[in-house]
Each structure stands twice: as C-alpha cells, then as structure tokens.
Motif scaffolding. Structure first.
Motif, short mmCIF file in Angstrom:
data_model
loop_
_atom_site.label_atom_id
_atom_site.label_comp_id
_atom_site.label_asym_id
_atom_site.label_seq_id
_atom_site.Cartn_x
_atom_site.Cartn_y
_atom_site.Cartn_z
N ASP A 56 -32.71 -17.84 -26.84
CA ASP A 56 -31.36 -17.84 -27.41
C ASP A 56 -31.02 -16.46 -27.97
N PHE A 57 -31.99 -15.86 -28.66
CA PHE A 57 -31.79 -14.55 -29.25
C PHE A 57 -31.50 -13.51 -28.17
N GLN A 62 -27.79 -10.03 -25.12
CA GLN A 62 -27.24 -9.67 -23.82
C GLN A 62 -25.71 -9.80 -23.85
N MET A 63 -25.22 -10.86 -24.46
CA MET A 63 -23.78 -11.07 -24.56
C MET A 63 -23.14 -9.98 -25.40
N LYS A 64 -23.79 -9.60 -26.50
CA LYS A 64 -23.26 -8.55 -27.35
C LYS A 64 -23.14 -7.25 -26.56
#
Length: 68
Positions: A56-57, A62-64
C-alpha cells in the motif's frame, strides 16, 4: 509476541520467529526508509511491517510521483 504489524496492527506473517527456516518474505523486499516514519518509536526494529502495508505504501508513493 511481535507478530503484529506496527502500522495496521494486523498479523504481519513474519517468518523470522518461526523455527522452521528463520527466513521471511521481508528479507526479499526493499523497505523505503520513509515507511519507518509510520512506525511508533517503541516498535522500531522489534516488529515487522506486513506485506500489505508495504505494498500500500509503495502504491501511494507511486501515485504521488505520477500525480507530481
């Protein structure tokens, strides 16, 4: 005793404590140092972070990056 993830408090599935082989999935993974900022001081180096929290982290990071 320390079979729980210090981040989500779920079982971490750590194999280091098991007598069979003493190796764990966490030895094969790379933990970004930022994830340890989520771990309470008293749990640092004592409790394994679970695979789900690590995944999840990493997804979040990755999204950031992608959203810049």
């Amino acid at each position: 005793a320390n079979t729980y993830c210090p981040i989500c408090k779920e079982e971490n599935g750590c194999m280091l404590c098991s007598e069979e082989n003493g190796s764990c999935w966490c030895n094969l993974e790379t933990f970004p140092k930022e994830i340890f900022e989520l771990v309470p001081l008293e749990s640092k180096g004592k409790q394994c972070i679970c695979k789900k929290c690590l995944q999840d982290f990493n997804k979040e990071q990755q999204m950031k990056k992608n959203n810049g």
